[in-house]
Design a protein around this motif. Structure first.
Motif, PDB file in Angstrom:
ATOM      1  N   THR A  64       0.578  -6.153  -2.099  1.00  0.00           N
ATOM      2  CA  THR A  64       2.015  -6.187  -1.838  1.00  0.00           C
ATOM      3  C   THR A  64       2.409  -5.184  -0.766  1.00  0.00           C
ATOM      4  O   THR A  64       3.318  -5.435   0.036  1.00  0.00           O
ATOM      5  N   SER A  65       1.717  -4.031  -0.746  1.00  0.00           N
ATOM      6  CA  SER A  65       2.072  -3.006   0.243  1.00  0.00           C
ATOM      7  C   SER A  65       1.753  -3.441   1.670  1.00  0.00           C
ATOM      8  O   SER A  65       2.250  -2.831   2.628  1.00  0.00           O
ATOM      9  N   PHE A  66       0.948  -4.499   1.829  1.00  0.00           N
ATOM     10  CA  PHE A  66       0.615  -4.998   3.157  1.00  0.00           C
ATOM     11  C   PHE A  66       1.354  -6.291   3.497  1.00  0.00           C
ATOM     12  O   PHE A  66       1.037  -6.930   4.507  1.00  0.00           O
ATOM     13  N   VAL A  75       0.323   7.243  -4.585  1.00  0.00           N
ATOM     14  CA  VAL A  75       0.263   7.926  -5.882  1.00  0.00           C
ATOM     15  C   VAL A  75      -1.098   7.691  -6.537  1.00  0.00           C
ATOM     16  O   VAL A  75      -1.692   8.611  -7.115  1.00  0.00           O
ATOM     17  N   LEU A  76      -1.607   6.459  -6.465  1.00  0.00           N
ATOM     18  CA  LEU A  76      -2.925   6.158  -7.021  1.00  0.00           C
ATOM     19  C   LEU A  76      -3.999   6.991  -6.346  1.00  0.00           C
ATOM     20  O   LEU A  76      -4.901   7.517  -7.019  1.00  0.00           O
ATOM     21  N   LEU A  90      -6.727  -5.123 -11.543  1.00  0.00           N
ATOM     22  CA  LEU A  90      -5.737  -6.181 -11.310  1.00  0.00           C
ATOM     23  C   LEU A  90      -4.351  -5.635 -10.954  1.00  0.00           C
ATOM     24  O   LEU A  90      -3.774  -6.017  -9.924  1.00  0.00           O
ATOM     25  N   PRO A  91      -3.752  -4.726 -11.769  1.00  0.00           N
ATOM     26  CA  PRO A  91      -2.403  -4.273 -11.421  1.00  0.00           C
ATOM     27  C   PRO A  91      -2.336  -3.538 -10.090  1.00  0.00           C
ATOM     28  O   PRO A  91      -1.425  -3.791  -9.278  1.00  0.00           O
ATOM     29  N   PHE A  92      -3.284  -2.639  -9.853  1.00  0.00           N
ATOM     30  CA  PHE A  92      -3.224  -1.895  -8.603  1.00  0.00           C
ATOM     31  C   PHE A  92      -3.710  -2.727  -7.427  1.00  0.00           C
ATOM     32  O   PHE A  92      -3.304  -2.482  -6.285  1.00  0.00           O
ATOM     33  N   GLN A 139       7.697  -1.655  -0.338  1.00  0.00           N
ATOM     34  CA  GLN A 139       7.717  -0.201  -0.254  1.00  0.00           C
ATOM     35  C   GLN A 139       7.294   0.430  -1.583  1.00  0.00           C
ATOM     36  O   GLN A 139       6.665   1.494  -1.599  1.00  0.00           O
ATOM     37  N   VAL A 140       7.644  -0.222  -2.692  1.00  0.00           N
ATOM     38  CA  VAL A 140       7.150   0.236  -3.987  1.00  0.00           C
ATOM     39  C   VAL A 140       5.621   0.237  -3.989  1.00  0.00           C
ATOM     40  O   VAL A 140       4.974   1.190  -4.451  1.00  0.00           O
ATOM     41  N   GLY A 141       5.026  -0.831  -3.463  1.00  0.00           N
ATOM     42  CA  GLY A 141       3.573  -0.919  -3.389  1.00  0.00           C
ATOM     43  C   GLY A 141       2.980   0.183  -2.526  1.00  0.00           C
ATOM     44  O   GLY A 141       1.962   0.790  -2.885  1.00  0.00           O
TER      45      GLY A 141
END
Length: 407
Positions: A175-177, A388-389, A167-169, A380-382
């Motif tokens: 969000t990154s898209f 990082v993931l 869920l979080p990732f 951009q955080v996403g």
């Protein structure tokens, strides 16, 4: 309630990893012997398995408890708007202008006392027990059939995975898209590459990734070397000073990252060493940060290794270093890999000390994410978080493959 759930999902690997490493080191013949004598599966767990992994359970529990007290990132992001504070968030307020270092030091004293009390409890629980179970390479573990508990166990594991990872990732990936967070997710608000290109076209962010990877690997290796030496001295020698080794190794936990970082700045940023703004000052902080976890795992593993293995090697003419390299370290492999995996993953996202030691010339992944979040650039955080993931998954899969090698 939400903050407590997030912290639980955030910290449970601190117990899972050392216990898994300890289970890997158990000689299956011990459990098989108990079973052939008529002991039920529950009795085998209670009288054989659990006593053997008790050092790992205690070490992981202490790390989890202390870390939950001094954790900064999740509380600062999630708890701040709700007024939920922990020691580090309060200390951070005290360190803003005008700084009140003396009050921050007063608040840090109870943390030191609490850590000393926990170490005393650990000594009382484990001090009079023997946990040596490795006299050579352990045999092959037979799979355990869960029977009617198969579906509940599968459901519980799936729920933990869903809440802590999927869920979080999943939200971060979506969000990154997105072109804009405030607009509904649709084709007009969808982009494949825009946020990623925007992020990684910035030289500072690329440098931050390189810095974080180099720092995490270097600090992890250095912490392992120190932990192995400290654990060997504690368990293989009879010096009266050995009782202070666990306290010395765990002492960085007693200091919230903000206070610890300020102490490092005072000690190393100015003359004569003048390390301020360099990667070296971050490396010092990262090594200290990695030591408590590494020593806990290594010491639990060292306690399962019989000294006769090392004595046999030395009696055949091998020196201390060769014995350590060829005998001790291979037997510590599960503990070292567990500690190494967790340390690299934790250090890649280390925020609190990095924020205080960051000067603009030594960025890390955490400072980049912190800056983007403060600027509300969540797309951009996403994008950064997804990369990082991916790095963390590669590290985890590599560690698992190494753990399964030469079993």
């Amino acid at each position: 309630m939400g903050d407590h759930l997030v912290l639980s999902l955030f910290l449970y690997p601190l117990i899972l990893m050392p216990v898994s490493a300890a289970l890997e080191g158990i000689d299956p013949s011990l459990e098989h012997a108990a079973s052939t004598l008529g002991a039920s599966r529950f009795k085998v767990l209670r009288t054989v398995t659990f006593p053997i992994v008790l050092p790992a359970v205690v070490a992981g529990s202490i790390l989890t408890f202390v870390t939950s007290v001094v954790v900064f990132g999740p509380v600062a992001v999630l708890g701040g708007p709700a007024g939920f504070d922990t020691v580090p968030t309060v200390l951070l307020q005290m360190l803003k202008f005008p700084p009140r270092i003396e009050l921050a030091a007063v608040i840090a004293v109870p943390i030191i006392v609490m850590l000393a009390g926990l170490l005393f409890i650990q000594h009382k629980i484990l001090g009079s027990r023997k946990f040596v179970v490795i006299g050579g390479k352990p045999g092959q573990q037979a799979p355990t059939r869960l029977g009617v508990w198969k579906l509940p166990a599968f459901g519980f594991a799936t729920l933990v995975l869903l809440l802590s990872l999927v869920l979080p990732f999943g939200i971060l990936v979506l969000t990154s898209f997105r072109r804009a967070v405030g607009r509904p997710m649709g084709m007009d608000n969808f982009t494949w590459t825009e946020n990623y290109v925007r992020v990684f076209s910035q030289p500072g962010i690329v440098a931050a990734f390189v810095n974080s990877i180099v720092l995490a690997l270097a600090a992890t290796i250095a912490a392992m070397v120190v932990a192995i030496l400290a654990s060997w001295l504690k368990q293989r020698t009879t010096s009266t000073t050995n009782a202070g080794i666990p306290a010395a190794m765990a002492s960085p936990l007693a200091f919230p990252g903000a206070i610890f970082a300020i102490g490092i700045i005072i000690a190393y940023a100015g003359r004569p060493v003048a390390l301020g703004g360099t990667l070296a000052i971050l490396a010092i902080a990262y090594i200290a940060h990695a030591l408590p976890l590494t020593f806990s795992y290594v010491d639990a593993g060292m306690g399962q290794i019989g000294a006769e293995m090392e004595e046999a090697s030395r009696s055949l003419g091998a020196g201390w270093f060769r014995t350590c390299w060829r005998v001790t370290i291979p037997l510590l492999k599960p503990s070292l890999l567990a500690a190494g995996l967790l340390n690299v993953v934790i250090l890649l996202r280390e925020l609190e000390m990095s924020v205080f030691l960051f000067t603009g010339s030594n960025p890390t992944i955490a400072t980049v994410l912190y800056g983007l979040a403060n600027d509300s650039l969540y797309q951009q955080v996403g994008a950064v978080a997804v990369v990082v993931l991916a790095i963390n998954l590669v590290i985890a899969l590599t560690a698992v493959k190494l753990m399964n090698t030469n079993k």
